[in-house]
Design an enzyme around this catalytic site. Structure first.
Site: not given
Ligand SMILES: [Fe+2]
Ligand SMILES: [Fe+2]
Length: 388
Positions: A24, A78, A80, A145, A164
Site C-alpha cells: 500500500h 490484528h 488488517e 498498528h 506488526d
Molecule cells: Fe498492520
Molecule cells: Fe502487517
C-alpha cells in the site's frame, strides 16, 4: 517451503511473498512475509493468518503438521487483511474453530470485513486462554498498528507473538534473526517502523514498557524474521526509533523542472556540509517517498523544494508532503524553497504544508525567479548557515 519449528510443538506456517514490491504505497524491495504460528497442544491454535490469495499455501503448510480441520482456535492479533485475509478460508475448513479477537475494535473490524456469522470470541487486555499445557495472554497494543491490535504472549514458552510490532518487510527462506544479515534486518525494521508505526510513537513506547516487563526468549512478529539472538538489540532499536529525539542531521528533498530548484538544493547541501552536519539529499524523480521517510525519522532539519507548475507545487512534492503529514514526524525544523517563472505560488504552498506537519519553520521560504545566479546561490548558502 519447509516449516520451521521455532520451539517444540510451535511452528511458523506462514508464507513468503518474495516478489511484492509495493505494500500500500511502501516500496518493498526485499519482498515480505506473512508469518502465522501453529501451536500443537490440547487445543490446536493458529496465531494470525496470511493475505487471502495465499490461503491455499497456508493450508498446505498447516497440513504438513496437522489436519487444518482440527484447528480449535485462530487468534487474530490484528484485523488488517495481510493477517486476517485467510480467516474465512480457514473457518470453512475448521468448522469448529473459534476466532479470538480483541474487544471492542477487533470484533468490530472482523465483522466489517468477514460478516457476523463466523465463530468469534472476544478478549480484553490481560485475559488468558488455556490451550492445554500452555496458556496465551492477550495484551492490547492499540494503534500499533490499528485500534484493534493486540499481542499474544505464551508464558510457558516465553514467546511473544508481536504481530506488526518488530516486523520487517523482508522475505527469507531462513526465518531466524541469526540466520540473516543483522544490518539488513535492522534496516528493514527501521523502514517498517518509519512507514507503518511512526505516527504512534507514544503508543509504541507504552507497548515497549509492557514488553520489557515480560520474560522473553523469542519475539515472533507477523512480518520478516523471528527475533531470538537479538531481542535486546531490536528492543533498543524500537526505543531509539520511538523516542522522538532528533539527531543533528538534515534531509533535503526536491523536485526540479529545469534544474533551478536543484541548484538551490545543492547550495543548501553545501551549507550543511560546511557546518559538518550529516545530510541526505533526494530528487523526488528517482527516490521513493517510503525510503526518504527513513532518513526523515531521526533528522532535525527537513528542507523541501519545489518549482511552480501551473500555479502549484509539483505533484511529486505534494505526494511527499501528504505522506509525511500522515506519518507525523516529531520535533522537526523545516524550510521551503524553490524557483519560479512568474507566479511562484509553490514555495508558499510547501511552507504551509510544512506548518501543517507541525514543524517549526526556520525562516521565510527562499524563492528565486528563473535561474539562480552564482551570487544568489552563495547568498542561499550563507542564509542557511546562519540558520543552523
Ligand atoms: Fe498492520
Ligand atoms: Fe502487517
Amino acid at each position: 517451503m519447509s516449516i520451521l519449528e521455532i520451539k517444540k510443538g510451535i511452528y511458523n506456517v506462514g508464507v513468503e511473498d518474495w516478489n511484492l514490491r509495493n505494500f500500500h504505497g511502501y516500496s518493498t524491495s526485499r519482498g515480505t512475509s506473512y508469518n502465522a504460528y501453529l501451536i500443537i497442544d490440547d487445543k490446536i491454535t493458529l496465531i494470525d493468518t496470511v493475505k487471502k490469495h495465499f490461503s491455499e499455501e497456508l493450508l498446505k503448510n498447516i497440513s504438513e503438521i496437522v489436519d487444518p480441520e482440527k484447528i480449535d482456535y485462530i487468534i487474530s492479533n490484528h484485523v488488517e487483511m495481510d493477517h486476517s485475509g485467510a480467516i474465512p478460508c480457514l473457518a470453512e475448513k475448521a468448522k469448529n474453530a473459534i476466532i479470538v479477537t480483541s474487544d471492542p475494535n477487533g470484533i468490530k473490524g472482523l465483522e466489517a470485513h468477514y460478516g457476523k456469522k463466523l465463530n468469534y470470541m472476544v478478549v480484553k487486555s490481560g485475559e488468558e486462554l488455556t490451550i492445554g499445557k500452555r496458556k496465551l495472554v492477550f495484551v492490547a497494543t492499540p494503534m500499533v498498528h490499528w485500534p484493534d491490535n493486540m499481542v499474544t504472549y505464551c508464558p510457558e514458552e516465553k514467546i511473544l507473538f508481536s504481530n506488526d510490532a518488530f516486523g520487517q518487510h523482508y522475505a527469507s527462506n531462513l526465518k531466524m534473526d541469526y540466520e540473516n544479515n543483522l544490518e539488513v534486518i535492522y534496516e528493514e525494521a527501521k523502514k517498517y517502523y518509519t512507514n507503518i508505526v511512526m505516527p504512534y510513537g507514544m503508543q509504541t513506547r507504552k507497548a515497549l514498557e509492557i514488553v520489557k516487563s515480560l520474560d522473553i526468549d523469542i519475539i515472533a512478529p507477523s512480518h520478516g524474521v523471528i527475533w531470538k539472538e537479538n531481542i535486546k538489540g531490536i528492543l533498543e532499536k524500537y526505543e531509539y526509533f520511538s523516542n522522538d529525539i532528533p539527531e543533528e542531521e538534515a534531509v533535503i528533498v526536491y523536485d526540479s523542472m529545469w534544474n533551478s530548484t536543484k541548484k538551490m538544493a545543492f547550495s543548501i547541501l553545501d551549507a550543511f556540509t560546511k557546518k559538518r552536519i550529516k545530510t541526505y539529499i533526494f530528487d523526488l524523480k528517482v527516490n521513493d517517498i517510503s525510503d526518504i521517510m527513513v532518513k526523515v525519522l531521526k533528522a532535525k532539519y527537513i528542507i523541501v523544494g519545489s518549482p511552480t507548475l501551473n500555479n502549484n507545487m509539483l505533484p511529486t512534492v505534494a505526494a511527499l508532503l501528504t505522506y509525511m503529514r500522515g506519518l507525523a514526524p516529531k520535533n522537526k525544523k523545516a524550510l521551503a524553497f524553490g524557483s519560479f517563472g512568474w507566479g511562484g505560488q509553490s514555495i508558499g504552498q510547501v511552507n504551509e504544508e510544512l506548518k501543517k506537519c507541525n514543524m517549526e519553520i526556520m525562516a521565510d521560504p527562499i524563492k528565486i525567479q528563473y535561474i539562480p545566479t552564482k551570487e544568489q546561490l552563495e547568498e542561499i548558502e550563507k542564509t542557511i548557515q546562519s540558520l543552523i
